[in-house]
Design a protein around this motif. Sequence first.
Motif, PDB file in Angstrom:
ATOM      1  N   TYR A 165       0.839  -1.200   0.000  1.00  0.00           N
ATOM      2  CA  TYR A 165       0.000   0.000   0.000  1.00  0.00           C
ATOM      3  C   TYR A 165       0.874   1.250   0.000  1.00  0.00           C
ATOM      4  O   TYR A 165       1.931   1.288   0.633  1.00  0.00           O
ATOM      5  CB  TYR A 165      -0.916   0.011   1.223  1.00  0.00           C
ATOM      6  CG  TYR A 165      -1.872   1.177   1.237  1.00  0.00           C
ATOM      7  CD1 TYR A 165      -2.961   1.196   0.386  1.00  0.00           C
ATOM      8  CD2 TYR A 165      -1.670   2.268   2.088  1.00  0.00           C
ATOM      9  CE1 TYR A 165      -3.847   2.265   0.371  1.00  0.00           C
ATOM     10  CE2 TYR A 165      -2.539   3.332   2.082  1.00  0.00           C
ATOM     11  CZ  TYR A 165      -3.623   3.335   1.225  1.00  0.00           C
ATOM     12  OH  TYR A 165      -4.482   4.402   1.220  1.00  0.00           O
ATOM     13  N   TYR A 166       0.429   2.268  -0.719  1.00  0.00           N
ATOM     14  CA  TYR A 166       1.156   3.535  -0.748  1.00  0.00           C
ATOM     15  C   TYR A 166       0.203   4.638  -0.286  1.00  0.00           C
ATOM     16  O   TYR A 166      -0.824   4.890  -0.908  1.00  0.00           O
ATOM     17  CB  TYR A 166       1.680   3.835  -2.155  1.00  0.00           C
ATOM     18  CG  TYR A 166       2.488   5.105  -2.215  1.00  0.00           C
ATOM     19  CD1 TYR A 166       3.729   5.176  -1.592  1.00  0.00           C
ATOM     20  CD2 TYR A 166       2.012   6.229  -2.882  1.00  0.00           C
ATOM     21  CE1 TYR A 166       4.475   6.336  -1.644  1.00  0.00           C
ATOM     22  CE2 TYR A 166       2.760   7.386  -2.931  1.00  0.00           C
ATOM     23  CZ  TYR A 166       3.989   7.434  -2.309  1.00  0.00           C
ATOM     24  OH  TYR A 166       4.727   8.588  -2.346  1.00  0.00           O
ATOM     25  N   ASP A 167       0.546   5.278   0.812  1.00  0.00           N
ATOM     26  CA  ASP A 167      -0.326   6.270   1.438  1.00  0.00           C
ATOM     27  C   ASP A 167      -0.098   7.640   0.817  1.00  0.00           C
ATOM     28  O   ASP A 167       0.978   8.214   0.929  1.00  0.00           O
ATOM     29  CB  ASP A 167      -0.046   6.310   2.937  1.00  0.00           C
ATOM     30  CG  ASP A 167      -1.060   7.146   3.710  1.00  0.00           C
ATOM     31  OD1 ASP A 167      -1.937   7.756   3.063  1.00  0.00           O
ATOM     32  OD2 ASP A 167      -0.987   7.164   4.950  1.00  0.00           O
ATOM     33  N   MET A 168      -1.144   8.161   0.171  1.00  0.00           N
ATOM     34  CA  MET A 168      -1.041   9.469  -0.476  1.00  0.00           C
ATOM     35  C   MET A 168      -1.479  10.622   0.428  1.00  0.00           C
ATOM     36  O   MET A 168      -1.585  11.755  -0.024  1.00  0.00           O
ATOM     37  CB  MET A 168      -1.880   9.475  -1.754  1.00  0.00           C
ATOM     38  CG  MET A 168      -1.200   8.810  -2.944  1.00  0.00           C
ATOM     39  SD  MET A 168       0.246   9.726  -3.524  1.00  0.00           S
ATOM     40  CE  MET A 168      -0.549  11.135  -4.341  1.00  0.00           C
ATOM     41  N   THR A 169      -1.744  10.361   1.697  1.00  0.00           N
ATOM     42  CA  THR A 169      -2.146  11.454   2.579  1.00  0.00           C
ATOM     43  C   THR A 169      -0.985  12.392   2.900  1.00  0.00           C
ATOM     44  O   THR A 169      -1.198  13.577   3.164  1.00  0.00           O
ATOM     45  CB  THR A 169      -2.732  10.904   3.897  1.00  0.00           C
ATOM     46  OG1 THR A 169      -1.759  10.070   4.533  1.00  0.00           O
ATOM     47  CG2 THR A 169      -3.996  10.107   3.625  1.00  0.00           C
ATOM     48  N   ASP A 170       0.246  11.876   2.869  1.00  0.00           N
ATOM     49  CA  ASP A 170       1.420  12.718   3.133  1.00  0.00           C
ATOM     50  C   ASP A 170       2.650  12.094   2.484  1.00  0.00           C
ATOM     51  O   ASP A 170       3.617  11.745   3.152  1.00  0.00           O
ATOM     52  CB  ASP A 170       1.624  12.878   4.644  1.00  0.00           C
ATOM     53  CG  ASP A 170       2.760  13.830   5.005  1.00  0.00           C
ATOM     54  OD1 ASP A 170       3.031  14.749   4.198  1.00  0.00           O
ATOM     55  OD2 ASP A 170       3.364  13.650   6.079  1.00  0.00           O
ATOM     56  N   PRO A 171       2.654  11.944   1.162  1.00  0.00           N
ATOM     57  CA  PRO A 171       3.738  11.202   0.501  1.00  0.00           C
ATOM     58  C   PRO A 171       5.094  11.886   0.545  1.00  0.00           C
ATOM     59  O   PRO A 171       6.120  11.220   0.458  1.00  0.00           O
ATOM     60  CB  PRO A 171       3.238  11.067  -0.935  1.00  0.00           C
ATOM     61  CG  PRO A 171       2.337  12.240  -1.136  1.00  0.00           C
ATOM     62  CD  PRO A 171       1.652  12.414   0.186  1.00  0.00           C
ATOM     63  N   THR A 172       5.122  13.207   0.682  1.00  0.00           N
ATOM     64  CA  THR A 172       6.414  13.904   0.721  1.00  0.00           C
ATOM     65  C   THR A 172       6.899  14.156   2.141  1.00  0.00           C
ATOM     66  O   THR A 172       8.010  14.652   2.333  1.00  0.00           O
ATOM     67  CB  THR A 172       6.331  15.259  -0.007  1.00  0.00           C
ATOM     68  OG1 THR A 172       5.457  16.141   0.722  1.00  0.00           O
ATOM     69  CG2 THR A 172       5.821  15.093  -1.436  1.00  0.00           C
ATOM     70  N   GLY A 173       6.078  13.835   3.132  1.00  0.00           N
ATOM     71  CA  GLY A 173       6.474  14.060   4.521  1.00  0.00           C
ATOM     72  C   GLY A 173       6.324  15.497   4.990  1.00  0.00           C
ATOM     73  O   GLY A 173       6.742  15.835   6.097  1.00  0.00           O
ATOM     74  N   MET A 174       5.699  16.356   4.183  1.00  0.00           N
ATOM     75  CA  MET A 174       5.556  17.760   4.569  1.00  0.00           C
ATOM     76  C   MET A 174       4.689  17.921   5.821  1.00  0.00           C
ATOM     77  O   MET A 174       4.997  18.715   6.711  1.00  0.00           O
ATOM     78  CB  MET A 174       4.963  18.569   3.421  1.00  0.00           C
ATOM     79  CG  MET A 174       4.797  20.054   3.725  1.00  0.00           C
ATOM     80  SD  MET A 174       6.366  20.948   3.880  1.00  0.00           S
ATOM     81  CE  MET A 174       6.760  21.200   2.145  1.00  0.00           C
ATOM     82  N   THR A 175       3.593  17.153   5.895  1.00  0.00           N
ATOM     83  CA  THR A 175       2.719  17.243   7.070  1.00  0.00           C
ATOM     84  C   THR A 175       3.457  16.851   8.333  1.00  0.00           C
ATOM     85  O   THR A 175       3.365  17.523   9.364  1.00  0.00           O
ATOM     86  CB  THR A 175       1.492  16.348   6.882  1.00  0.00           C
ATOM     87  OG1 THR A 175       0.717  16.838   5.784  1.00  0.00           O
ATOM     88  CG2 THR A 175       0.617  16.348   8.134  1.00  0.00           C
ATOM     89  N   ARG A 176       4.210  15.763   8.264  1.00  0.00           N
ATOM     90  CA  ARG A 176       4.956  15.319   9.442  1.00  0.00           C
ATOM     91  C   ARG A 176       6.032  16.324   9.828  1.00  0.00           C
ATOM     92  O   ARG A 176       6.298  16.532  11.015  1.00  0.00           O
ATOM     93  CB  ARG A 176       5.559  13.941   9.170  1.00  0.00           C
ATOM     94  CG  ARG A 176       4.573  12.797   9.354  1.00  0.00           C
ATOM     95  CD  ARG A 176       5.003  11.541   8.633  1.00  0.00           C
ATOM     96  NE  ARG A 176       4.839  11.679   7.192  1.00  0.00           N
ATOM     97  CZ  ARG A 176       5.215  10.767   6.316  1.00  0.00           C
ATOM     98  NH1 ARG A 176       5.811   9.668   6.735  1.00  0.00           N
ATOM     99  NH2 ARG A 176       5.018  10.945   5.029  1.00  0.00           N
ATOM    100  N   PHE A 177       6.643  16.965   8.839  1.00  0.00           N
ATOM    101  CA  PHE A 177       7.627  17.996   9.158  1.00  0.00           C
ATOM    102  C   PHE A 177       6.954  19.144   9.913  1.00  0.00           C
ATOM    103  O   PHE A 177       7.475  19.624  10.933  1.00  0.00           O
ATOM    104  CB  PHE A 177       8.290  18.528   7.896  1.00  0.00           C
ATOM    105  CG  PHE A 177       9.280  19.635   8.161  1.00  0.00           C
ATOM    106  CD1 PHE A 177      10.570  19.340   8.560  1.00  0.00           C
ATOM    107  CD2 PHE A 177       8.907  20.962   8.040  1.00  0.00           C
ATOM    108  CE1 PHE A 177      11.487  20.355   8.832  1.00  0.00           C
ATOM    109  CE2 PHE A 177       9.804  21.988   8.298  1.00  0.00           C
ATOM    110  CZ  PHE A 177      11.103  21.684   8.703  1.00  0.00           C
TER     111      PHE A 177
END
Length: 280
Positions: A165-177
Amino acid sequence: MRLTGEDPMKLYRPVLLAISVALVAGGCTTPLLPPLPAAGTGSGSGTGASGAPVATEAGSSPSPSAPAEPDAKPALMAALEKTKAASYKFSVSGDAVDNQKITGSGSYDAKAKKINVTQKLSGGGKKTDQGQRIVVGTDLYSRGKNGETWVHLNLKRVKKTSLYYYDMTDPTGMTRFIQSVDTVRSTGANSYAGRLDIEGDKFNEGFLPVGTPAISVWLGGSAQFTATTNAAGWVTAISVDILDSKKTLKMTTKLSNHGKNQGIKKPSNYGEAMDFYYDK
């Protein structure tokens, strides 16, 4: 805390770069970027990669003599949120464990739910691992490198708990940053510096660098960062330093083409993933 990495588990014939992370205790591994299947027809091959660090030590605090900047954090957070919600191109370069380097580039459109990304892990006396993927809605296409056959995986048929599975909710990690930003101070008209507070399980499965998240933090920690914005209020660069037990790992993401059509399209030619890669 010490940064570690292990060889990834290789399933069948993965064609997408997989970076594994090792738990600080126990040595269990999980793939950050899921290995994708070989096509039912056509050719495609690839390998997994290793080397995602798992924990950080606290970075140094700003000097007590530095002037207070009460408006610095709101200004940076506004620029980060604006960038996250739109579209942008990115290029990434940075350190990984065992003297390896991670590089990548691509484009992302949050509203259209599309991403096109290429990344590579190299150096440290190890074989270079690389992968490419395109996601358009719920269709994922992957291959190891230029010239290989793209492989299509229908994400609607894949459970969220699946390895593929590939999660598109935060694929670049910007939200987590954004969630990790702790203290911020202004260092210029459009430049900032501060610390990241990395706590909780939201950083367990891919965190940094922004664009191609490949670092997982399991026991919490902190890191130092710098960021720049432009006159239009877009974030144009993010750099992070994470202190390992032996050295500081440095990584930088540059962002451009903000808010524009990124031209992300599915490949014109591709093979279908074999049925056993889907959950029954």
